[in-house]
Design a protein around this motif. Structure first.
Motif, PDB file in Angstrom:
ATOM      1  N   PRO A  45      -8.165   7.783  14.396  1.00 43.85           N
ATOM      2  CA  PRO A  45      -8.980   7.990  13.196  1.00 43.85           C
ATOM      3  C   PRO A  45      -9.405   6.682  12.533  1.00 43.85           C
ATOM      4  CG  PRO A  45      -7.200   9.579  13.230  1.00 43.85           C
ATOM      5  CD  PRO A  45      -6.958   8.647  14.386  1.00 43.85           C
ATOM      6  N   ALA A  46      -8.523   5.693  12.485  1.00 47.29           N
ATOM      7  CA  ALA A  46      -8.871   4.401  11.875  1.00 47.29           C
ATOM      8  C   ALA A  46      -9.925   3.680  12.701  1.00 47.29           C
ATOM      9  CB  ALA A  46      -7.625   3.529  11.735  1.00 47.29           C
ATOM     10  N   GLN A  47      -9.828   3.744  14.028  1.00 49.03           N
ATOM     11  CA  GLN A  47     -10.811   3.092  14.899  1.00 49.03           C
ATOM     12  C   GLN A  47     -12.165   3.798  14.819  1.00 49.03           C
ATOM     13  OE1 GLN A  47      -8.443   3.406  18.442  1.00 49.03           O
ATOM     14  NE2 GLN A  47      -7.735   1.283  18.335  1.00 49.03           N
ATOM     15  N   ALA A  48     -12.145   5.143  14.708  1.00 52.90           N
ATOM     16  CA  ALA A  48     -13.402   5.880  14.582  1.00 52.90           C
ATOM     17  C   ALA A  48     -14.083   5.555  13.253  1.00 52.90           C
ATOM     18  CB  ALA A  48     -13.138   7.380  14.689  1.00 52.90           C
ATOM     19  N   THR A  87      -2.091  19.069  -0.180  1.00 49.45           N
ATOM     20  CA  THR A  87      -1.988  17.915   0.719  1.00 49.45           C
ATOM     21  C   THR A  87      -2.223  16.620  -0.047  1.00 49.45           C
ATOM     22  OG1 THR A  87      -2.823  19.275   2.531  1.00 49.45           O
ATOM     23  CG2 THR A  87      -2.859  16.885   2.845  1.00 49.45           C
ATOM     24  N   ASP A  88      -1.338  15.660   0.162  1.00 52.54           N
ATOM     25  CA  ASP A  88      -1.498  14.349  -0.459  1.00 52.54           C
ATOM     26  C   ASP A  88      -2.383  13.473   0.421  1.00 52.54           C
ATOM     27  OD1 ASP A  88       0.132  14.914  -2.633  1.00 52.54           O
ATOM     28  OD2 ASP A  88       1.956  14.372  -1.535  1.00 52.54           O
ATOM     29  N   VAL A  89      -3.367  12.829  -0.200  1.00 53.11           N
ATOM     30  CA  VAL A  89      -4.279  11.947   0.526  1.00 53.11           C
ATOM     31  C   VAL A  89      -3.870  10.494   0.263  1.00 53.11           C
ATOM     32  CG1 VAL A  89      -6.676  11.242   0.847  1.00 53.11           C
ATOM     33  CG2 VAL A  89      -6.137  13.622   0.310  1.00 53.11           C
ATOM     34  N   ASP A  90      -3.574   9.771   1.323  1.00 60.46           N
ATOM     35  CA  ASP A  90      -3.207   8.362   1.205  1.00 60.46           C
ATOM     36  C   ASP A  90      -4.441   7.561   0.788  1.00 60.46           C
ATOM     37  OD1 ASP A  90      -2.284   5.799   1.401  1.00 60.46           O
ATOM     38  OD2 ASP A  90      -1.639   5.941   3.493  1.00 60.46           O
ATOM     39  N   PRO A  91      -4.395   6.872  -0.356  1.00 64.22           N
ATOM     40  CA  PRO A  91      -5.563   6.079  -0.788  1.00 64.22           C
ATOM     41  C   PRO A  91      -6.002   5.056   0.236  1.00 64.22           C
ATOM     42  CG  PRO A  91      -3.961   6.282  -2.568  1.00 64.22           C
ATOM     43  CD  PRO A  91      -3.308   6.820  -1.345  1.00 64.22           C
ATOM     44  N   ALA A  92      -5.078   4.598   1.069  1.00 65.27           N
ATOM     45  CA  ALA A  92      -5.432   3.603   2.087  1.00 65.27           C
ATOM     46  C   ALA A  92      -6.433   4.175   3.093  1.00 65.27           C
ATOM     47  CB  ALA A  92      -4.180   3.128   2.816  1.00 65.27           C
ATOM     48  N   LEU A  93      -6.417   5.511   3.260  1.00 68.28           N
ATOM     49  CA  LEU A  93      -7.357   6.139   4.196  1.00 68.28           C
ATOM     50  C   LEU A  93      -8.797   6.059   3.708  1.00 68.28           C
ATOM     51  CD1 LEU A  93      -5.433   9.404   5.172  1.00 68.28           C
ATOM     52  CD2 LEU A  93      -5.781   7.377   6.597  1.00 68.28           C
ATOM     53  N   LEU A  94      -8.985   5.825   2.409  1.00 66.71           N
ATOM     54  CA  LEU A  94     -10.327   5.858   1.832  1.00 66.71           C
ATOM     55  C   LEU A  94     -10.959   4.476   1.724  1.00 66.71           C
ATOM     56  CD1 LEU A  94      -9.592   8.377  -1.073  1.00 66.71           C
ATOM     57  CD2 LEU A  94     -10.248   8.862   1.295  1.00 66.71           C
ATOM     58  N   GLY A 118     -22.279   2.937   4.441  1.00 64.95           N
ATOM     59  CA  GLY A 118     -21.198   2.433   5.280  1.00 64.95           C
ATOM     60  C   GLY A 118     -19.940   2.147   4.483  1.00 64.95           C
ATOM     61  N   GLY A 119     -20.104   1.772   3.224  1.00 63.16           N
ATOM     62  CA  GLY A 119     -18.941   1.529   2.385  1.00 63.16           C
ATOM     63  C   GLY A 119     -18.098   2.769   2.154  1.00 63.16           C
ATOM     64  N   PHE A 120     -18.680   3.945   2.382  1.00 55.92           N
ATOM     65  CA  PHE A 120     -17.952   5.204   2.230  1.00 55.92           C
ATOM     66  C   PHE A 120     -17.545   5.793   3.586  1.00 55.92           C
ATOM     67  CE2 PHE A 120     -20.592   4.726  -1.532  1.00 55.92           C
ATOM     68  CZ  PHE A 120     -19.705   5.024  -2.563  1.00 55.92           C
ATOM     69  N   SER A 121     -17.627   4.988   4.639  1.00 57.80           N
ATOM     70  CA  SER A 121     -17.330   5.487   5.981  1.00 57.80           C
ATOM     71  C   SER A 121     -15.907   6.033   6.083  1.00 57.80           C
ATOM     72  CB  SER A 121     -17.541   4.382   7.014  1.00 57.80           C
ATOM     73  OG  SER A 121     -16.736   3.251   6.709  1.00 57.80           O
ATOM     74  N   ALA A 122     -14.949   5.368   5.443  1.00 59.94           N
ATOM     75  CA  ALA A 122     -13.565   5.836   5.503  1.00 59.94           C
ATOM     76  C   ALA A 122     -13.404   7.181   4.800  1.00 59.94           C
ATOM     77  CB  ALA A 122     -12.636   4.792   4.885  1.00 59.94           C
ATOM     78  N   VAL A 123     -14.178   7.385   3.728  1.00 62.05           N
ATOM     79  CA  VAL A 123     -14.127   8.667   3.015  1.00 62.05           C
ATOM     80  C   VAL A 123     -14.633   9.788   3.917  1.00 62.05           C
ATOM     81  CG1 VAL A 123     -15.001   9.966   1.033  1.00 62.05           C
ATOM     82  CG2 VAL A 123     -14.407   7.546   0.782  1.00 62.05           C
TER      83      VAL A 123
END
Length: 392
Positions: free
Chosen positions: A42-45, A193-200, A307-312
């Protein structure tokens, strides 16, 4: 700046923002699905989505500003669909990244050696489109199978898409994505479900490439052919229909360099926009053809911002209930599938080779570690050669 000047600029700027929003939200799920299928985490995608957004945004700005045309770039949506129909290759994700670099090198070679472009053009369009249609078929079935697997999640998405397809076709897929987002948010809220802020947080994840025969033949070559035949060549034609002659060599150089830069971070390829190109190049964007280049620049800036919201967006895919995101991706590919099928069987004399190509690609069968897309091209060209062989 006078009020008149501001008004005259606002229209193409708005057109560029709309172009980017429609292009991004209509197909980012396909990109993430494709990268996942060839081994990305998921991080690489998410990194790949970020890299593609930035490089194609910069490509839009450079080409539109330099040549004063509404030239827009995009990621290769058919290429992402091809990846989504491909299983993980030998060597895993690093081998897929190596294949992406090979595609970038081939695009650059196309700019430097026109003969390569001529070879791609020599592939019968019916076979190239049949291969693409075969690749798209399993993905386009996802909304149908999803209704059975998760009706509460998928049915609202499909209904939203259908309503907007009737009322505002341009926004049908983005609206379906909004509906899917609502489904995801409701699901997360109901389960706690808790969302890890690092994922965003948008982050580049670089991968050292490896090169294998399976990834080059099974991923790079079909990806290059699909990108050229289904994106770059139609993109030139769309721009020409609005009176713009896109400089071929500079366009291939810019998109080739962009593809090379994005590959280590997970980007599969960028190219000239085809379908979305009309949004920035048509009179609706700006009545004066000489001012429409502003829409191209606006598109590029908007892609970079998105692109800045790609992680979101990647997190939404990760948190989505079963079958919801594949359904959105399938809906996004309906139009491309229909156009590919039509072009594949349009010529009765080419119909049988096209049917064989389509069936082999749709089968998903991989031989010797090489994807079905490559074997579909081989089978189609072989059948065509035999059927068109001149009798003594």
């Amino acid at each position: 700046m006078t009020d008149v000047a501001r008004t005259s600029l606002s229209r193409p700027i708005t057109a560029g923002v709309v172009t980017a929003l429609v292009g991004f939200t209509s197909s980012f799920a396909v990109v993430l699905t494709g990268l996942d299928k060839v081994g990305a985490t998921p991080a690489q995608a998410a990194s790949g989505l970020l890299a593609l957004s930035i490089t194609m945004g910069v490509a839009c700005v450079v080409l539109a500003w330099r040549y004063r045309m509404p030239i827009t770039a995009a990621w290769s949506t058919p290429g992402a669909a091809l990846l989504a129909a491909t299983s993980a290759v030998e060597g895993g994700w690093p081998a897929a990244v190596g294949a992406f670099l090979v595609v970038a090198a081939l695009i650059l070679l196309t700019a430097l050696v026109p003969r390569i472009g001529a070879l791609i053009a020599a592939i019968p369009p019916s076979i190239a489109q049949a291969m693409l249609a075969g690749v798209l078929l399993p993905l386009c079935l996802a909304p149908i199978t999803g209704i059975v697997a998760n009706p509460w999640g998928v049915v609202p998405v499909v209904i939203t898409w259908l309503l907007f397809a009737r009322l505002a076709p341009r926004w049908a897929v983005p609206a379906a994505f909004v509906a899917a987002t609502i489904v995801v948010v409701i699901g997360v809220a109901s389960t706690g479900t808790d969302v890890d802020p690092a994922l965003l947080m948008p982050t580049f994840v670089f991968t050292a490439p490896t090169f294998t025969v399976g990834s080059i033949v099974g991923i790079a070559l079909p990806l290059f052919i699909v990108t050229m035949a289904s994106q770059n060549v139609p993109g030139i034609a769309v721009m020409r229909s609005f009176g713009y002659e896109v400089p071929w060599r500079p366009a291939m150089l810019v998109t080739g360099i962009g593809s090379a830069l994005s590959a280590p971070a997970g980007g599969h390829a960028i190219n000239l926009a085809a379908i979305s190109a009309a949004l920035a190049a048509s009179p609706d964007a700006e009545p004066d053809p000489k001012r429409r280049w502003v829409a191209g620049v606006s598109t590029g800036v908007s892609y970079i911002v998105l692109g800045g919201f790609s992680a979101v967006f990647a997190a939404l895919v990760l948190l989505a209930p079963a079958a919801v995101i594949p359904a959105v991706a399938g809906l996004a590919l309906f139009a491309a599938f229909g156009a590919s099928v039509q072009q594949a069987i349009d010529d009765p004399g080419e119909r049988m080779p096209a049917v064989v190509t389509f069936l082999v690609a749709a089968s998903g069968v991989a031989l010797l570690g090489i994807s079905a897309a490559f074997w579909a091209l081989v089978a189609g060209l072989l059948v065509r050669g035999v059927l068109h062989l001149r009798r003594p």
